[in-house]
Design an enzyme around this catalytic site. Structure first.
Site, PDB file in Angstrom:
ATOM      1  CB  CYS A 176     -47.887   3.844 -27.181  1.00 49.23           C
ATOM      2  SG  CYS A 176     -46.626   4.614 -27.159  1.00 49.23           S
ATOM      3  CB  CYS A 196     -45.478  12.215 -27.930  1.00 45.87           C
ATOM      4  SG  CYS A 196     -46.630  10.884 -28.345  1.00 45.87           S
TER       5      CYS A 196
END
Length: 148
Positions: free
Chosen positions: A34, A103
């Site tokens: 990402c 994350c």
């Protein structure tokens, strides 16, 4: 995708943003899928993390998890910071959508990378203390989602 109020607060008003000119530990990690990149700066004195800053390139969840991770370790001992887990970051933020859990993994790994750097600068092999670090976090990947 719904974010908790705490995630939105840490994204909108991130804590501890920037660089530390006198940092004695710096860690950087990224997710090749990402493109999120987190860099953590630590000022450690007598085994205590006196100050911490971060710079993150990524989505709102990446910024929020970086911000929360710095809040969780600031003022803590190195030993306490070594125990930081991505689950603790998620819990402190009142949850994350499943597609954004990566994350929190990056935040945990960035802290560990900085602590590894600290030990290396002290002439101490960090692997027995911090563990093996991965250069790119690939096992958790982004699955679309809104970039905030």
């Amino acid at each position: 995708m719904m974010y908790s109020e705490k995630v939105m607060d840490h994204f909108s008003n991130p804590r501890n943003v920037g660089e530390l000119a006198d940092a004695n530990a710096v860690g950087e990690v990224g997710n090749v899928v990402c493109g999120d990149i987190m860099k953590i700066y630590l000022k450690i004195n007598n085994g205590i993390i006196e100050d911490v800053r971060f710079k993150t390139f990524g989505c709102g969840a990446a910024i929020a998890t970086s911000s929360m991770a710095t809040e969780l370790i600031k003022g803590q001992s190195i030993q306490s910071a070594l125990k930081l887990t991505n689950k603790a970051v998620i819990e402190a933020l009142d949850g994350l959508p499943p597609v954004k859990v990566h994350c929190s993994v990056l935040a945990e790994q960035a802290v560990k990378a900085a602590l590894s750097d600290y030990y290396t600068r002290q002439g101490i092999d960090p692997v027995p203390i911090v563990g093996e670090l991965k250069s790119d976090i690939e096992e958790h990947h982004c699955e679309g989602g809104l970039q905030l």
